[in-house]
Design an enzyme around this catalytic site. Sequence first.
Site, PDB file in Angstrom:
ATOM      1  N   GLY A   9      80.039  96.323  55.781  1.00 28.29           N
ATOM      2  CA  GLY A   9      81.489  96.135  55.695  1.00 28.29           C
ATOM      3  C   GLY A   9      81.907  95.438  54.410  1.00 28.29           C
ATOM      4  CD  GLU A  15      76.948  99.782  57.267  1.00 26.17           C
ATOM      5  OE1 GLU A  15      76.145 100.222  56.414  1.00 26.17           O
ATOM      6  OE2 GLU A  15      78.117  99.452  56.987  1.00 26.17           O
ATOM      7  CB  ALA A  55      80.370  93.987  60.633  1.00 24.36           C
ATOM      8  CD  GLU A 101      81.987 100.333  55.693  1.00 19.44           C
ATOM      9  OE1 GLU A 101      81.876  99.293  56.391  1.00 19.44           O
ATOM     10  OE2 GLU A 101      81.932 101.465  56.172  1.00 19.44           O
TER      11      GLU A 101
HETATM   12  N1  DAK Z   1      76.415  88.668  60.152  1.00 20.35           N
HETATM   13  C1  DAK Z   1      76.186  87.411  60.636  1.00 20.35           C
HETATM   14  N2  DAK Z   1      75.455  86.480  59.991  1.00 20.35           N
HETATM   15  C2  DAK Z   1      74.938  86.822  58.794  1.00 20.35           C
HETATM   16  C3  DAK Z   1      75.148  88.096  58.217  1.00 20.35           C
HETATM   17  C4  DAK Z   1      75.924  89.044  58.956  1.00 20.35           C
HETATM   18  N3  DAK Z   1      76.197  90.274  58.473  1.00 20.35           N
HETATM   19  N4  DAK Z   1      74.493  88.136  57.038  1.00 20.35           N
HETATM   20  C5  DAK Z   1      73.933  86.923  56.869  1.00 20.35           C
HETATM   21  N5  DAK Z   1      74.202  86.135  57.913  1.00 20.35           N
HETATM   22  C6  DAK Z   1      73.781  84.746  58.121  1.00 20.35           C
HETATM   23  C7  DAK Z   1      72.289  84.673  58.401  1.00 20.35           C
HETATM   24  O1  DAK Z   1      72.024  84.950  59.770  1.00 20.35           O
HETATM   25  C8  DAK Z   1      72.003  83.247  58.017  1.00 20.35           C
HETATM   26  O2  DAK Z   1      72.427  82.405  59.054  1.00 20.35           O
HETATM   27  P1  DAK Z   1      71.456  81.201  59.563  1.00 20.35           P
HETATM   28  O3  DAK Z   1      70.163  81.839  59.912  1.00 20.35           O
HETATM   29  O4  DAK Z   1      71.378  80.279  58.364  1.00 20.35           O
HETATM   30  O5  DAK Z   1      72.195  80.614  60.721  1.00 20.35           O
HETATM   31  C9  DAK Z   1      72.927  83.015  56.824  1.00 20.35           C
HETATM   32  O6  DAK Z   1      73.941  84.009  56.930  1.00 20.35           O
HETATM   33  C10 DAK Z   1      72.227  83.185  55.491  1.00 20.35           C
HETATM   34  O7  DAK Z   1      71.593  84.459  55.490  1.00 20.35           O
HETATM   35  P2  DAK Z   1      70.036  84.657  55.188  1.00 20.35           P
HETATM   36  O8  DAK Z   1      69.254  83.433  55.519  1.00 20.35           O
HETATM   37  O9  DAK Z   1      69.620  85.921  55.831  1.00 20.35           O
HETATM   38  O10 DAK Z   1      70.065  84.810  53.608  1.00 20.35           O
HETATM   39  P3  DAK Z   1      69.048  85.622  52.698  1.00 20.35           P
HETATM   40  O11 DAK Z   1      69.403  85.279  51.302  1.00 20.35           O
HETATM   41  O12 DAK Z   1      67.643  85.426  53.144  1.00 20.35           O
HETATM   42  O13 DAK Z   1      69.396  87.171  52.968  1.00 20.35           O
HETATM   43  C11 DAK Z   1      70.905  89.064  53.216  1.00 20.35           C
HETATM   44  C12 DAK Z   1      70.664  87.648  52.609  1.00 20.35           C
HETATM   45  C13 DAK Z   1      72.343  89.455  52.891  1.00 20.35           C
HETATM   46  C14 DAK Z   1      69.953  90.058  52.588  1.00 20.35           C
HETATM   47  C15 DAK Z   1      70.655  88.975  54.740  1.00 20.35           C
HETATM   48  O14 DAK Z   1      71.421  87.897  55.273  1.00 20.35           O
HETATM   49  C16 DAK Z   1      71.074  90.240  55.458  1.00 20.35           C
HETATM   50  O15 DAK Z   1      70.358  91.249  55.467  1.00 20.35           O
HETATM   51  N6  DAK Z   1      72.220  90.210  56.147  1.00 20.35           N
HETATM   52  C17 DAK Z   1      72.701  91.285  56.973  1.00 20.35           C
HETATM   53  C18 DAK Z   1      73.245  92.391  56.110  1.00 20.35           C
HETATM   54  C19 DAK Z   1      73.695  93.566  56.951  1.00 20.35           C
HETATM   55  O16 DAK Z   1      72.901  94.204  57.667  1.00 20.35           O
HETATM   56  N7  DAK Z   1      74.978  93.897  56.868  1.00 20.35           N
HETATM   57  C20 DAK Z   1      75.552  95.039  57.562  1.00 20.35           C
HETATM   58  C21 DAK Z   1      76.130  94.611  58.895  1.00 20.35           C
HETATM   59  S1  DAK Z   1      76.762  95.991  59.819  1.00 20.35           S
HETATM   60  C22 DAK Z   1      83.627  98.528  61.968  1.00 20.35           C
HETATM   61  C23 DAK Z   1      83.667  98.719  60.625  1.00 20.35           C
HETATM   62  C24 DAK Z   1      82.623  98.287  59.823  1.00 20.35           C
HETATM   63  C25 DAK Z   1      81.515  97.706  60.410  1.00 20.35           C
HETATM   64  C26 DAK Z   1      81.480  97.516  61.769  1.00 20.35           C
HETATM   65  C27 DAK Z   1      82.540  97.935  62.566  1.00 20.35           C
HETATM   66  N8  DAK Z   1      84.694  99.011  62.829  1.00 20.35           N
HETATM   67  C28 DAK Z   1      85.857  99.623  62.131  1.00 20.35           C
HETATM   68  C29 DAK Z   1      84.768  98.717  64.170  1.00 20.35           C
HETATM   69  C30 DAK Z   1      80.447  97.247  59.533  1.00 20.35           C
HETATM   70  C31 DAK Z   1      79.192  97.036  59.984  1.00 20.35           C
HETATM   71  C32 DAK Z   1      78.282  96.251  59.160  1.00 20.35           C
HETATM   72  O17 DAK Z   1      78.619  95.763  58.100  1.00 20.35           O
END
Ligand code: DAK
Length: 257
Positions: free
Chosen positions: A108, A131, A65, A111
């Site tokens: 997500g 998450e 997400a 998922e």
């Molecule tokens: N959201 C927004 N921006 C993101 C992102 C994300 N999930 N993942 C990466 N980015 C952005 C980074 O902020 C960065 O942007 P800038 O800094 O360049 O502006 C750019 O993408 C490149 O990422 P990184 O510089 O971090 O790249 P790396 O290779 O160093 O790292 C990484 C890649 C995938 C390991 C890292 O970006 C990371 O940890 N990302 C977050 C992963 C994460 O925590 N995902 C889970 C999110 S929570 C719902 C249903 C489902 C959900 C929610 C609600 N409902 C039904 C209501 C789901 C929730 C989730 O998925």
Amino acid sequence: MPDTLLLDNSHAGICLVTLHRPEVLNALNTRLLGELAAELERLERDDSCRAVVLTGSRKAFAAGADINEMAERDAVGILNDPRVACWQQISRFSKPLVAAVNGFALGGGCELAMHADIIVAGVDARFGQPEINLGIMPGAGGTQRLLRAVGKSMAMQMVLTGEPIDARTAQQVGLVSEITQPEFTVERAVQIAQAIARKAPLAVRLAKESLLKAMDTDLASGLRFERHAFTVLAATDDRREGISAFREKRAPVFTGR
Ligand code: DAK
């Protein structure tokens, strides 16, 4: 035209849908989820589309997400979250859906991949539910579909530690059906989708429905559904055609009737 998706109809019978928010690793914001749900709804009604391949980029299928968008929502906002309806719409897609996953499939993103019927992964793919690191938990099937796909112990480990698994582990535990070199992931997924697209459409549809029933019903009900679906197919032109073609040593020509 959607602006967070790329659409490619150049493979007969197949629509290739590519998530396209490269600057944020295909983070799933409301716009992308809305466009994807709408596109799948359109493809559901498009008779020329027999199967869909869903992919992302080489670096990320989807990194979850959109965390920046999530930061703007409080508890009330989450209750009325329009993304919930998008996820529900995506989960209702009844045609065969093959995911071609390279790079990160997190939160997500993992998922979403699990909404596919078949997942083909590049060797560098990473599947995870991180998450927990954000103080939340999976919300689009990550506790339910993941447990059914990989079993209790691995699902618990992934969701409670937030640590991703690599493509080989994902294949060992049954999350992924095949692993390829990353440059061939989409090609292989398209091949699989094309093989399915050549089969009798009603048989494919009912077989998918029957297999999905096995995920959420008891054995007796699942077997009842299977018997019913089998009986429905017995009355189709395509069954007659399939059997005649076999006996006449020729390729079948299915009509979807
Ligand atoms: N959201 C927004 N921006 C993101 C992102 C994300 N999930 N993942 C990466 N980015 C952005 C980074 O902020 C960065 O942007 P800038 O800094 O360049 O502006 C750019 O993408 C490149 O990422 P990184 O510089 O971090 O790249 P790396 O290779 O160093 O790292 C990484 C890649 C995938 C390991 C890292 O970006 C990371 O940890 N990302 C977050 C992963 C994460 O925590 N995902 C889970 C999110 S929570 C719902 C249903 C489902 C959900 C929610 C609600 N409902 C039904 C209501 C789901 C929730 C989730 O998925």
